[in-house]
Write a protein that holds these residues in place. Structure first.
Motif, PDB file in Angstrom:
ATOM      1  N   PHE A  60       0.826  -1.197   0.000  1.00 29.15           N
ATOM      2  CA  PHE A  60       0.000   0.000   0.000  1.00 29.15           C
ATOM      3  C   PHE A  60       0.868   1.258   0.000  1.00 29.15           C
ATOM      4  O   PHE A  60       0.678   2.156  -0.807  1.00 29.15           O
ATOM      5  CB  PHE A  60      -0.944   0.021   1.204  1.00 29.15           C
ATOM      6  CG  PHE A  60      -1.705   1.301   1.289  1.00 29.15           C
ATOM      7  CD1 PHE A  60      -2.804   1.525   0.485  1.00 29.15           C
ATOM      8  CD2 PHE A  60      -1.293   2.314   2.138  1.00 29.15           C
ATOM      9  CE1 PHE A  60      -3.484   2.723   0.527  1.00 29.15           C
ATOM     10  CE2 PHE A  60      -1.967   3.514   2.190  1.00 29.15           C
ATOM     11  CZ  PHE A  60      -3.066   3.719   1.382  1.00 29.15           C
ATOM     12  N   PHE A  61       1.836   1.323   0.931  1.00 28.09           N
ATOM     13  CA  PHE A  61       2.648   2.534   1.058  1.00 28.09           C
ATOM     14  C   PHE A  61       3.493   2.797  -0.177  1.00 28.09           C
ATOM     15  O   PHE A  61       3.587   3.928  -0.640  1.00 28.09           O
ATOM     16  CB  PHE A  61       3.514   2.469   2.313  1.00 28.09           C
ATOM     17  CG  PHE A  61       2.775   2.860   3.542  1.00 28.09           C
ATOM     18  CD1 PHE A  61       2.533   4.186   3.835  1.00 28.09           C
ATOM     19  CD2 PHE A  61       2.276   1.899   4.393  1.00 28.09           C
ATOM     20  CE1 PHE A  61       1.821   4.554   4.953  1.00 28.09           C
ATOM     21  CE2 PHE A  61       1.564   2.251   5.519  1.00 28.09           C
ATOM     22  CZ  PHE A  61       1.335   3.581   5.803  1.00 28.09           C
ATOM     23  N   TYR A  62       4.112   1.757  -0.734  1.00 37.20           N
ATOM     24  CA  TYR A  62       4.934   1.990  -1.912  1.00 37.20           C
ATOM     25  C   TYR A  62       4.080   2.279  -3.147  1.00 37.20           C
ATOM     26  O   TYR A  62       4.490   3.046  -4.021  1.00 37.20           O
ATOM     27  CB  TYR A  62       5.896   0.832  -2.149  1.00 37.20           C
ATOM     28  CG  TYR A  62       7.061   0.893  -1.186  1.00 37.20           C
ATOM     29  CD1 TYR A  62       7.948   1.965  -1.228  1.00 37.20           C
ATOM     30  CD2 TYR A  62       7.260  -0.080  -0.227  1.00 37.20           C
ATOM     31  CE1 TYR A  62       8.999   2.056  -0.343  1.00 37.20           C
ATOM     32  CE2 TYR A  62       8.313  -0.006   0.662  1.00 37.20           C
ATOM     33  CZ  TYR A  62       9.175   1.068   0.600  1.00 37.20           C
ATOM     34  OH  TYR A  62      10.220   1.163   1.480  1.00 37.20           O
ATOM     35  N   GLY A  63       2.896   1.708  -3.211  1.00 36.07           N
ATOM     36  CA  GLY A  63       1.976   2.058  -4.298  1.00 36.07           C
ATOM     37  C   GLY A  63       1.559   3.518  -4.218  1.00 36.07           C
ATOM     38  O   GLY A  63       1.549   4.240  -5.224  1.00 36.07           O
ATOM     39  N   ALA A  64       1.228   3.963  -3.003  1.00 32.56           N
ATOM     40  CA  ALA A  64       0.855   5.370  -2.806  1.00 32.56           C
ATOM     41  C   ALA A  64       2.042   6.289  -3.094  1.00 32.56           C
ATOM     42  O   ALA A  64       1.881   7.335  -3.742  1.00 32.56           O
ATOM     43  CB  ALA A  64       0.343   5.584  -1.384  1.00 32.56           C
ATOM     44  N   ALA A  65       3.234   5.902  -2.642  1.00 37.50           N
ATOM     45  CA  ALA A  65       4.428   6.720  -2.890  1.00 37.50           C
ATOM     46  C   ALA A  65       4.697   6.835  -4.391  1.00 37.50           C
ATOM     47  O   ALA A  65       5.073   7.914  -4.884  1.00 37.50           O
ATOM     48  CB  ALA A  65       5.648   6.131  -2.176  1.00 37.50           C
ATOM     49  N   LEU A  66       4.499   5.751  -5.120  1.00 40.59           N
ATOM     50  CA  LEU A  66       4.691   5.774  -6.570  1.00 40.59           C
ATOM     51  C   LEU A  66       3.728   6.757  -7.232  1.00 40.59           C
ATOM     52  O   LEU A  66       4.134   7.572  -8.063  1.00 40.59           O
ATOM     53  CB  LEU A  66       4.498   4.369  -7.154  1.00 40.59           C
ATOM     54  CG  LEU A  66       4.590   4.268  -8.673  1.00 40.59           C
ATOM     55  CD1 LEU A  66       5.991   4.623  -9.161  1.00 40.59           C
ATOM     56  CD2 LEU A  66       4.193   2.872  -9.124  1.00 40.59           C
ATOM     57  N   LEU A  67       2.463   6.713  -6.834  1.00 43.63           N
ATOM     58  CA  LEU A  67       1.479   7.632  -7.418  1.00 43.63           C
ATOM     59  C   LEU A  67       1.808   9.089  -7.096  1.00 43.63           C
ATOM     60  O   LEU A  67       1.727   9.962  -7.974  1.00 43.63           O
ATOM     61  CB  LEU A  67       0.074   7.279  -6.923  1.00 43.63           C
ATOM     62  CG  LEU A  67      -0.494   5.949  -7.405  1.00 43.63           C
ATOM     63  CD1 LEU A  67      -1.843   5.679  -6.749  1.00 43.63           C
ATOM     64  CD2 LEU A  67      -0.606   5.929  -8.918  1.00 43.63           C
ATOM     65  N   VAL A  68       2.182   9.353  -5.849  1.00 47.20           N
ATOM     66  CA  VAL A  68       2.538  10.722  -5.465  1.00 47.20           C
ATOM     67  C   VAL A  68       3.783  11.174  -6.215  1.00 47.20           C
ATOM     68  O   VAL A  68       3.864  12.309  -6.690  1.00 47.20           O
ATOM     69  CB  VAL A  68       2.719  10.837  -3.937  1.00 47.20           C
ATOM     70  CG1 VAL A  68       3.282  12.196  -3.558  1.00 47.20           C
ATOM     71  CG2 VAL A  68       1.401  10.581  -3.224  1.00 47.20           C
ATOM     72  N   ASP A  69       4.773  10.279  -6.352  1.00 50.74           N
ATOM     73  CA  ASP A  69       5.998  10.626  -7.073  1.00 50.74           C
ATOM     74  C   ASP A  69       5.693  10.946  -8.540  1.00 50.74           C
ATOM     75  O   ASP A  69       6.223  11.908  -9.093  1.00 50.74           O
ATOM     76  CB  ASP A  69       7.004   9.488  -6.965  1.00 50.74           C
ATOM     77  CG  ASP A  69       8.415   9.971  -6.710  1.00 50.74           C
ATOM     78  OD1 ASP A  69       8.586  11.105  -6.210  1.00 50.74           O
ATOM     79  OD2 ASP A  69       9.356   9.215  -7.022  1.00 50.74           O
ATOM     80  N   ILE A  70       4.848  10.149  -9.170  1.00 48.68           N
ATOM     81  CA  ILE A  70       4.459  10.412 -10.559  1.00 48.68           C
ATOM     82  C   ILE A  70       3.784  11.783 -10.655  1.00 48.68           C
ATOM     83  O   ILE A  70       4.077  12.571 -11.568  1.00 48.68           O
ATOM     84  CB  ILE A  70       3.533   9.291 -11.093  1.00 48.68           C
ATOM     85  CG1 ILE A  70       4.336   8.010 -11.293  1.00 48.68           C
ATOM     86  CG2 ILE A  70       2.847   9.714 -12.391  1.00 48.68           C
ATOM     87  CD1 ILE A  70       3.488   6.781 -11.569  1.00 48.68           C
ATOM     88  N   PHE A  71       2.891  12.072  -9.723  1.00 52.30           N
ATOM     89  CA  PHE A  71       2.208  13.369  -9.714  1.00 52.30           C
ATOM     90  C   PHE A  71       3.212  14.510  -9.549  1.00 52.30           C
ATOM     91  O   PHE A  71       3.135  15.522 -10.256  1.00 52.30           O
ATOM     92  CB  PHE A  71       1.166  13.408  -8.598  1.00 52.30           C
ATOM     93  CG  PHE A  71       0.490  14.739  -8.458  1.00 52.30           C
ATOM     94  CD1 PHE A  71      -0.482  15.132  -9.358  1.00 52.30           C
ATOM     95  CD2 PHE A  71       0.841  15.607  -7.430  1.00 52.30           C
ATOM     96  CE1 PHE A  71      -1.103  16.370  -9.236  1.00 52.30           C
ATOM     97  CE2 PHE A  71       0.227  16.835  -7.296  1.00 52.30           C
ATOM     98  CZ  PHE A  71      -0.742  17.227  -8.208  1.00 52.30           C
ATOM     99  N   LEU A  72       4.165  14.358  -8.623  1.00 49.50           N
ATOM    100  CA  LEU A  72       5.160  15.412  -8.401  1.00 49.50           C
ATOM    101  C   LEU A  72       6.031  15.625  -9.640  1.00 49.50           C
ATOM    102  O   LEU A  72       6.345  16.764  -9.990  1.00 49.50           O
ATOM    103  CB  LEU A  72       6.027  15.076  -7.185  1.00 49.50           C
ATOM    104  CG  LEU A  72       5.334  15.157  -5.832  1.00 49.50           C
ATOM    105  CD1 LEU A  72       6.217  14.579  -4.734  1.00 49.50           C
ATOM    106  CD2 LEU A  72       4.947  16.594  -5.510  1.00 49.50           C
TER     107      LEU A  72
END
Length: 149
Positions: A60-72
């Motif tokens: 969950f955390f790494y999936g969320a981090a990936l999405l946030v990183d892509i957005f950034l």
């Protein structure tokens, strides 16, 4: 060793009791949506210590981090994307039940709940204190269920 469901239930129970107590005492009276968010933050805090091993929390955390990183990166916020990537690597440098299972991590890691809105969005940190505390309670519930105290 408790599984993710036990950690989720423990975090929700501890935070539920705390919120009910402060609500009853009149110190803090969140609306229903805020209570749901407090529960979510608590459960996330309760799952985080196991990001250093193959777990539902890690996925969950790494999936969320990936999405946030892509957005950034899309928003050309490369500095923040790099900081997030650096922070995401930190659990990998320790062993399971290493630093992510320490009392100081339970206080320090949830501080991102205060810092991120302030740094990324320019918002004041004070409104996020209840969410920080809920995350800390969830984190500590994980440590208690794992027998760290």
């Amino acid at each position: 060793m408790p599984g993710y469901k036990t950690h989720m239930a423990g975090a929700a129970a501890v935070t539920g009791v705390a919120v009910a107590g402060i609500y009853w005492l009149g110190f803090y009276r969140p609306n229903f949506e805020s209570m749901v968010c407090l529960g979510i933050f608590s459960i996330l805090g309760g799952l985080f210590p196991d990001v250093d091993t193959d777990s539902k929390g890690r996925r969950f955390f790494y999936g969320a981090a990936l999405l946030v990183d892509i957005f950034l990166i899309y928003k050309q916020q490369y500095r923040y994307a790099a900081i997030l990537g650096f922070c995401a690597l930190l659990p990998a440098i320790g062993s399971h039940r290493g630093w992510t299972h320490s009392w100081w991590a339970a206080i320090l890691i949830p501080a991102s709940v205060l810092v991120a809105p302030m740094v990324l969005l320019g918002l004041p940190w004070q409104p996020f204190v209840p969410y920080y505390l809920a995350t800390v309670l969830g984190y500590f519930s994980h440590l208690i269920l794992d027998g760290k105290f």
